[in-house]
Design a protein around this motif. Structure first.
Motif, PDB file in Angstrom:
ATOM      1  N   SER A   1      -5.824 -10.460  -2.237  1.00 34.35           N
ATOM      2  CA  SER A   1      -5.959 -11.870  -2.612  1.00 34.35           C
ATOM      3  C   SER A   1      -6.994 -12.571  -1.744  1.00 34.35           C
ATOM      4  N   ASN A   2      -6.979 -12.268  -0.444  1.00 33.81           N
ATOM      5  CA  ASN A   2      -7.984 -12.849   0.452  1.00 33.81           C
ATOM      6  C   ASN A   2      -9.391 -12.406   0.066  1.00 33.81           C
ATOM      7  N   LYS A   3      -9.531 -11.133  -0.310  1.00 35.56           N
ATOM      8  CA  LYS A   3     -10.838 -10.626  -0.746  1.00 35.56           C
ATOM      9  C   LYS A   3     -11.286 -11.347  -2.009  1.00 35.56           C
ATOM     10  N   LEU A   4     -10.378 -11.530  -2.955  1.00 36.55           N
ATOM     11  CA  LEU A   4     -10.721 -12.222  -4.200  1.00 36.55           C
ATOM     12  C   LEU A   4     -11.129 -13.666  -3.918  1.00 36.55           C
ATOM     13  N   LYS A   5     -10.426 -14.324  -3.028  1.00 35.61           N
ATOM     14  CA  LYS A   5     -10.724 -15.724  -2.708  1.00 35.61           C
ATOM     15  C   LYS A   5     -12.140 -15.875  -2.160  1.00 35.61           C
ATOM     16  N   LYS A   6     -12.578 -14.908  -1.342  1.00 33.85           N
ATOM     17  CA  LYS A   6     -13.932 -14.940  -0.796  1.00 33.85           C
ATOM     18  C   LYS A   6     -14.968 -14.526  -1.845  1.00 33.85           C
ATOM     19  N   GLN A   7     -14.615 -13.530  -2.632  1.00 33.56           N
ATOM     20  CA  GLN A   7     -15.554 -12.960  -3.602  1.00 33.56           C
ATOM     21  C   GLN A   7     -15.752 -13.861  -4.818  1.00 33.56           C
ATOM     22  N   ASN A   8     -14.653 -14.471  -5.291  1.00 42.91           N
ATOM     23  CA  ASN A   8     -14.716 -15.294  -6.502  1.00 42.91           C
ATOM     24  C   ASN A   8     -13.666 -16.405  -6.403  1.00 42.91           C
TER      25      ASN A   8
ATOM     26  N   ALA B   1     -11.935 -17.443  -9.676  1.00 39.54           N
ATOM     27  CA  ALA B   1     -10.919 -16.513 -10.168  1.00 39.54           C
ATOM     28  C   ALA B   1      -9.609 -16.697  -9.409  1.00 39.54           C
ATOM     29  N   TYR B   2      -9.722 -16.879  -8.090  1.00 38.33           N
ATOM     30  CA  TYR B   2      -8.537 -17.104  -7.267  1.00 38.33           C
ATOM     31  C   TYR B   2      -7.832 -18.389  -7.700  1.00 38.33           C
ATOM     32  N   GLN B   3      -8.608 -19.423  -7.974  1.00 38.22           N
ATOM     33  CA  GLN B   3      -8.028 -20.696  -8.393  1.00 38.22           C
ATOM     34  C   GLN B   3      -7.309 -20.551  -9.734  1.00 38.22           C
ATOM     35  N   ILE B   4      -7.883 -19.796 -10.642  1.00 39.85           N
ATOM     36  CA  ILE B   4      -7.258 -19.588 -11.952  1.00 39.85           C
ATOM     37  C   ILE B   4      -5.924 -18.859 -11.798  1.00 39.85           C
ATOM     38  N   LEU B   5      -5.918 -17.784 -11.013  1.00 33.76           N
ATOM     39  CA  LEU B   5      -4.697 -16.985 -10.866  1.00 33.76           C
ATOM     40  C   LEU B   5      -3.617 -17.700 -10.050  1.00 33.76           C
ATOM     41  N   SER B   6      -4.018 -18.649  -9.217  1.00 33.35           N
ATOM     42  CA  SER B   6      -3.048 -19.383  -8.406  1.00 33.35           C
ATOM     43  C   SER B   6      -2.618 -20.694  -9.045  1.00 33.35           C
TER      44      SER B   6
ATOM     45  N   TYR C   1      -8.134 -13.891 -18.380  1.00 37.31           N
ATOM     46  CA  TYR C   1      -8.229 -12.428 -18.441  1.00 37.31           C
ATOM     47  C   TYR C   1      -9.338 -11.907 -17.536  1.00 37.31           C
ATOM     48  N   ALA C   2     -10.458 -12.623 -17.476  1.00 35.96           N
ATOM     49  CA  ALA C   2     -11.560 -12.198 -16.619  1.00 35.96           C
ATOM     50  C   ALA C   2     -11.150 -12.244 -15.147  1.00 35.96           C
ATOM     51  N   ALA C   3     -10.423 -13.297 -14.769  1.00 32.71           N
ATOM     52  CA  ALA C   3      -9.956 -13.419 -13.384  1.00 32.71           C
ATOM     53  C   ALA C   3      -8.948 -12.320 -13.059  1.00 32.71           C
ATOM     54  N   LEU C   4      -8.016 -12.063 -13.974  1.00 33.16           N
ATOM     55  CA  LEU C   4      -7.007 -11.034 -13.740  1.00 33.16           C
ATOM     56  C   LEU C   4      -7.644  -9.653 -13.679  1.00 33.16           C
ATOM     57  N   LYS C   5      -8.659  -9.428 -14.505  1.00 36.90           N
ATOM     58  CA  LYS C   5      -9.369  -8.145 -14.491  1.00 36.90           C
ATOM     59  C   LYS C   5     -10.015  -7.905 -13.132  1.00 36.90           C
ATOM     60  N   GLU C   6     -10.630  -8.951 -12.571  1.00 38.69           N
ATOM     61  CA  GLU C   6     -11.274  -8.800 -11.271  1.00 38.69           C
ATOM     62  C   GLU C   6     -10.236  -8.518 -10.189  1.00 38.69           C
ATOM     63  N   PHE C   7      -9.113  -9.212 -10.235  1.00 34.40           N
ATOM     64  CA  PHE C   7      -8.030  -8.972  -9.282  1.00 34.40           C
ATOM     65  C   PHE C   7      -7.495  -7.557  -9.422  1.00 34.40           C
ATOM     66  N   ASN C   8      -7.269  -7.114 -10.652  1.00 32.27           N
ATOM     67  CA  ASN C   8      -6.741  -5.780 -10.914  1.00 32.27           C
ATOM     68  C   ASN C   8      -7.713  -4.694 -10.435  1.00 32.27           C
ATOM     69  N   ASP C   9      -9.025  -4.924 -10.639  1.00 30.93           N
ATOM     70  CA  ASP C   9     -10.020  -3.955 -10.172  1.00 30.93           C
ATOM     71  C   ASP C   9      -9.995  -3.834  -8.655  1.00 30.93           C
ATOM     72  N   LEU C  10      -9.817  -4.957  -7.966  1.00 33.52           N
ATOM     73  CA  LEU C  10      -9.726  -4.918  -6.502  1.00 33.52           C
ATOM     74  C   LEU C  10      -8.475  -4.166  -6.053  1.00 33.52           C
ATOM     75  N   LEU C  11      -7.357  -4.385  -6.743  1.00 37.07           N
ATOM     76  CA  LEU C  11      -6.123  -3.674  -6.406  1.00 37.07           C
ATOM     77  C   LEU C  11      -6.328  -2.163  -6.481  1.00 37.07           C
ATOM     78  N   ASN C  12      -7.082  -1.728  -7.468  1.00 34.27           N
ATOM     79  CA  ASN C  12      -7.241  -0.296  -7.724  1.00 34.27           C
ATOM     80  C   ASN C  12      -8.428   0.333  -7.023  1.00 34.27           C
ATOM     81  N   SER C  13      -9.187  -0.451  -6.260  1.00 36.30           N
ATOM     82  CA  SER C  13     -10.344   0.121  -5.573  1.00 36.30           C
ATOM     83  C   SER C  13      -9.885   1.074  -4.476  1.00 36.30           C
ATOM     84  N   ALA C  14     -10.675   2.115  -4.253  1.00 36.49           N
ATOM     85  CA  ALA C  14     -10.311   3.153  -3.292  1.00 36.49           C
ATOM     86  C   ALA C  14     -10.127   2.600  -1.877  1.00 36.49           C
TER      87      ALA C  14
END
Length: 443
Positions: free
Chosen positions: A294-301, A304-309, A367-380
């Motif tokens: 979540s912290n990474k998403l907040k800095k990156q976008n 998107a963080y505002q939408i999901l929160s 959906y775009a915001a959730l996709k970005e969050f989900n991609d970060l969750l699944n990153s190696a």
């Protein structure tokens, strides 16, 4: 290894000349142990401490009324000072008429409190106590240590928050050194149980090893904490391949990263999963630190963080298990506090409803915001993969740590069996505070 452990747990002041050696931890795992009879040594080795205590046995140099009697100023012997609002002092009078000591609860009813009250007289009874006489001649006394702990300065309030709630977090990704501690030590040794719960609060996940590979161990662990959380799936539940499964976890398929039970208004805070039987192929567990992501998403976008929160997402769960149920709830994917920091993740793609109660034009951005969050969750770089062995119990923060599972082959017999249970953070934190008092001999 001790450097890694010290990063996990708070520090403690301990006698000099104490040391402890432990066998090396496995790669990706950090060993935490404590042995009965080595109390101070174990606390020292693991670096345990509670929050920094405010000055013990403080002495009062001077006391006086300020602001036409609306404040009381205390000057301490160490040169610091504290200001206490008189309405707060009157509200928290500790005399038997105003406070029930046996219940540690206020007896003074709020209707009887004058919010504009001022002191009539304030005096320094001795250097360890002040006395106040109020306009109605009611008398109150306040111990110096009691007052010092409740100082209204920003620093004192921050220390009190740390002491009460242990807010410190250690974020992690694929580099997680999974903390381990023997199940039997947690069950029968207070220092070990304290280490477990402190680490669970700070890191979000701890592996307990060496439990019996049979059902019922989680009930014992629940009693050690206090009690387990009952849900529509029962006090405990069996994760294994089932015909006509009423939950996607009861299949052999891959489970995407999720938190459990966002369909409840108050999702369980802690999850316990006990491995009773493990498949030879597949079935690996995966975890990710949702707060870190979540912290990474907040800095990156930030958008998107505002939408999901801020977007309320509909969740649903309908079926029959412990009893029949039809549950509906709205949750934000990322719950935040007044400072905008994530305090709970509510994300379960399986139970996210087809109903979506937002304007049509807001759907695609969500959906775009959730996709970005989900991609970060699944990153190696963010996810950690491990495989439970029979007797392992993984305990984790269900508000913070998202978990998943790799698929495994189905067969005519059950090849993988986990027993699961939940506990609420209120129960867990209660036990942590009681253990801290016992282990560190705190009042």
């Amino acid at each position: 290894m001790w450097r890694a452990v010290a990063k996990v747990l708070p520090r403690a002041k301990v006698p000099r000349g104490r040391a402890c050696c432990l066998p090396p931890a496995q790669k990706g795992r950090s060993l935490l142990t404590g042995t009965t009879g080595h109390r101070q040594r174990d606390i020292a080795a693991a670096g345990l401490r509670a929050a920094r205590p405010l000055a013990m046995n403080p002495g009062i140099q001077k006391v006086e009324a300020l602001d036409a009697g609306h404040f009381v100023r205390v000057e301490w012997e160490d040169g610091s000072e504290s200001r206490y609002p008189c309405v707060w002092l009157r509200d928290n009078c500790q005399c038997p008429h105003c406070f029930l000591q046996s219940a540690r609860a206020r007896r003074l009813v709020f209707e009887d409190l004058d919010v504009d009250i001022v002191v009539k007289e304030v005096a320094l009874a001795d250097r360890k106590k002040i006395s106040i006489t109020w306009p109605d001649e009611h008398a109150s006394e306040y111990e110096a240590e009691w007052l010092k702990k409740r100082c209204f300065s920003e620093e004192a309030r921050a220390e009190m928050r740390e002491d009460l709630f242990l807010p410190e977090r250690q974020y992690w990704g694929s580099d997680l050194q999974l903390p381990e501690i023997p199940f039997e030590e947690v069950m029968y040794n207070d220092e070990s149980a304290y280490k477990w719960l402190c680490t669970l609060k700070k890191v979000g996940i701890v592996l307990l090893t060496g439990a019996a590979a049979r059902q019922g161990e989680l009930v014992k662990l629940g009693h050690r904490i206090g009690f387990l959380r009952l849900t529509f799936y029962g006090p405990t539940w069996q994760v294994q391949d089932k015909a006509d499964a009423n939950n996607v976890a009861y299949t052999t398929g891959k489970l995407c990263f999720h938190t459990d039970y966002p369909v409840l208004q108050h999702p369980p805070g802690v999850q316990l999963l006990h491995c009773i039987k493990q498949t030879a192929a597949g079935g690996e567990s995966e975890v990710v630190d949702g707060f870190n992501v979540s912290n990474k998403l907040k800095k990156q976008n930030p958008q998107a963080y505002q939408i999901l929160s801020s977007t309320a997402v509909d969740y649903t769960d309908v079926g029959v298990d412990y009893c029949d149920f039809a549950v509906q709830c709205k949750q934000k994917i990322i719950d935040v506090d007044s400072r905008g920091q994530a305090v709970r993740i509510n994300y379960n793609n399986a139970t996210r409803d087809t109903v979506f109660d937002i304007p049509a034009e807001n759907v695609r951005p969500f959906y775009a915001a959730l996709k970005e969050f989900n991609d970060l969750l699944n990153s190696a770089e963010h996810k950690f993969t491990y495989k439970l062995k029979p007797g392992d119990i993984v305990t984790f923060d269900n508000w913070r740590v998202l978990h998943g599972r790799q698929s495994y082959p189905s067969g005519s017999e059950v090849s993988r069996h986990l027993e699961g249970a939940y506990a609420d953070w209120d129960v867990v934190m209660s036990r942590l505070r009681l253990l801290r008092k016992r282990v560190l001999n705190r009042d």
